[in-house]
Write a protein that holds these residues in place. Sequence first.
Motif, short mmCIF file in Angstrom:
data_model
loop_
_atom_site.label_atom_id
_atom_site.label_comp_id
_atom_site.label_asym_id
_atom_site.label_seq_id
_atom_site.Cartn_x
_atom_site.Cartn_y
_atom_site.Cartn_z
N ALA A 127 0.93 -1.31 -0.07
CA ALA A 127 -0.20 0.09 -0.01
C ALA A 127 0.80 1.11 -0.25
CB ALA A 127 -0.98 0.03 1.36
N LEU A 128 2.07 1.25 0.69
CA LEU A 128 2.92 2.16 0.73
C LEU A 128 3.33 2.64 -0.41
CD1 LEU A 128 4.82 1.88 4.05
CD2 LEU A 128 3.28 3.91 3.65
N HIS A 129 3.77 1.26 -1.00
CA HIS A 129 4.65 1.54 -2.56
C HIS A 129 3.85 2.14 -3.69
CE1 HIS A 129 6.78 -0.49 -5.81
NE2 HIS A 129 7.39 0.68 -5.50
N LEU A 130 2.52 1.69 -3.55
CA LEU A 130 1.50 2.08 -4.50
C LEU A 130 1.21 3.70 -4.34
CD1 LEU A 130 -0.55 0.77 -6.42
CD2 LEU A 130 -1.96 0.19 -4.31
N ALA A 131 1.23 4.11 -3.08
CA ALA A 131 0.99 5.55 -3.00
C ALA A 131 2.17 6.28 -3.45
CB ALA A 131 0.89 5.87 -1.55
N TYR A 132 3.32 5.75 -3.40
CA TYR A 132 4.32 6.73 -4.02
C TYR A 132 4.31 6.46 -5.55
CZ TYR A 132 6.55 5.06 0.34
OH TYR A 132 6.81 4.71 1.86
N LYS A 133 3.87 5.55 -6.03
CA LYS A 133 3.60 5.35 -7.67
C LYS A 133 2.61 6.05 -8.01
CE LYS A 133 6.70 2.23 -8.68
NZ LYS A 133 8.01 3.10 -9.51
N LEU A 143 -6.07 4.86 -10.63
CA LEU A 143 -4.57 4.43 -10.94
C LEU A 143 -4.24 3.20 -10.08
CD1 LEU A 143 -2.58 7.78 -11.07
CD2 LEU A 143 -2.73 5.79 -12.79
N ALA A 144 -4.83 3.12 -8.56
CA ALA A 144 -4.17 2.29 -7.91
C ALA A 144 -4.90 1.00 -8.26
CB ALA A 144 -4.96 2.46 -6.31
N ARG A 145 -6.02 0.95 -8.62
CA ARG A 145 -6.84 -0.33 -8.99
C ARG A 145 -5.94 -1.00 -10.29
NH1 ARG A 145 -10.64 -1.80 -5.79
NH2 ARG A 145 -11.64 -0.34 -4.50
N ILE A 187 -3.06 -0.08 -21.07
CA ILE A 187 -1.88 -0.56 -20.18
C ILE A 187 -0.90 0.18 -19.82
CG2 ILE A 187 -0.14 -2.61 -20.07
CD1 ILE A 187 -2.79 -3.56 -20.60
N SER A 188 -0.41 0.42 -18.44
CA SER A 188 0.50 1.20 -17.95
C SER A 188 1.35 0.22 -17.24
CB SER A 188 0.08 2.31 -17.35
OG SER A 188 -0.19 1.97 -16.02
N GLY A 189 2.34 0.72 -16.67
CA GLY A 189 3.19 -0.18 -15.73
C GLY A 189 2.53 -0.57 -14.52
N PHE A 217 -1.21 -5.36 -12.54
CA PHE A 217 -0.51 -5.35 -13.73
C PHE A 217 -0.66 -4.06 -14.49
CE2 PHE A 217 -2.08 -9.56 -13.22
CZ PHE A 217 -1.04 -9.91 -12.32
N GLY A 218 -1.20 -3.04 -14.08
CA GLY A 218 -1.30 -1.83 -15.12
C GLY A 218 -2.49 -1.82 -16.01
N ILE A 219 -3.31 -3.08 -16.03
CA ILE A 219 -4.27 -3.07 -16.83
C ILE A 219 -5.48 -2.07 -16.33
CG2 ILE A 219 -6.37 -4.51 -17.60
CD1 ILE A 219 -4.34 -6.88 -17.08
N LYS A 220 -5.84 -1.08 -17.29
CA LYS A 220 -7.19 -0.30 -16.72
C LYS A 220 -8.34 -0.88 -16.59
CE LYS A 220 -4.65 3.48 -16.49
NZ LYS A 220 -3.94 4.08 -17.52
N SER A 221 -9.33 -0.31 -16.04
CA SER A 221 -10.77 -0.92 -15.64
C SER A 221 -11.40 -1.49 -16.85
CB SER A 221 -11.44 -0.28 -14.77
OG SER A 221 -11.85 1.10 -15.53
#
Length: 360
Positions: free
Chosen positions: A60-66, A201-203, A217-219, A208-212
Amino acid sequence: MIPVVRPYLPDKKKYEKLISKIFDSSHLTNQGRYLKELESRLSEYLNVDRLICVSSGSAALHLAYKIYGLKSKILTSPFSYVATSSTLVWDELIPDFIDIHPNSLNMHVDEEIFLKKANIEGVVSTLVYGNPHGLEDLKKECNKHNIPLIIDAAHAFGVRLNDRSVLEYCNAAALSFHATKIFHTIEGGALIVDTEESEQLARSYINFGIKSDGFEISGGTNYKMNEFEAAMGLCVLDDIDRIIEMRANISKRYNSELSNFCQLPEWPTNSKNNNAYAPIILESEDDLQSVISNLKSKGIQARRYFYPSLDTIGYTHIENTCEISRDIARRVLCLPIYPQLKDAEVSQIIYSVKEALSMN
Ligand SMILES: *Cc1c(COP(=O)(O)O)cnc(C)c1O
């Protein structure tokens, strides 16, 4: 043997019932029904709108930084669990440690510090033992300088400030649902964010960066929570009010019977302690060692938490020496606290702490 923490286990039959439905459906992970139910029940319980369950608090922390695209210098607390900094350093971010307030033990940021610092991209602040002291001022400063405030709320499950969830006083908050925390999913965590865009973005990043819509696709990576973990969460959440009450009873005894012998962190009056931990601050490291060894001789475990101060552990680019954090880290001890701890055991722990101090 009395351990310092003991994971809470819900009724086994209840958990088995949920697990057997997972077996029936073969839906083990990926947007399963338990995950969705847990996200919705947690959002309601914690009174927040955008909560995303993930595989750990560190994730969760890492995700926030991204989400905030952080790339360089971050103001953060030297008095925290190592995960707060190790996730930053692993992402090639530079932790700039800010010393703590001696009473609450939270990083202490005032206007002067902000004015002195250049090129700060964001703040990652731990609510130490769940304590929200200083959070409102910190949010104001971050708003003024237009930088994101991320809180490491791994200890702060259910904590409220001015009768609002502490998770509302930031841009993103990371919760840990590790087995040893107040509320747990065996391993797991959640990220709470303040905008629709951050949630989207978080979801995608955790999948794997797949949009809803499934195409763009992103990173990204894989930080998903599975159905077995979500099912555990649902069972523990059923019992959460009782868990919190039992912890409060233990804490009340520690506070009333030990406060003349050691210092306890101070909570703001507009918030209530969730009793995630039972920290005591001794007068010296010698006292701390005597207490630890006296407890140990009676089969009682205590934990130096947090120790050592993170500005001493050899990360590069350290600019500040955080004297208060170093001093407290040498003298602080967390005593056993968990719902199954018996009253007689609490008495034994309190007696042993006092006994060690009277021998010195
Ligand atoms: C537990 C904890 C973490 C890490 O959470 P995990 O779920 O174990 O990854 C981060 N910060 C603090 C303050 C913690 O106590």
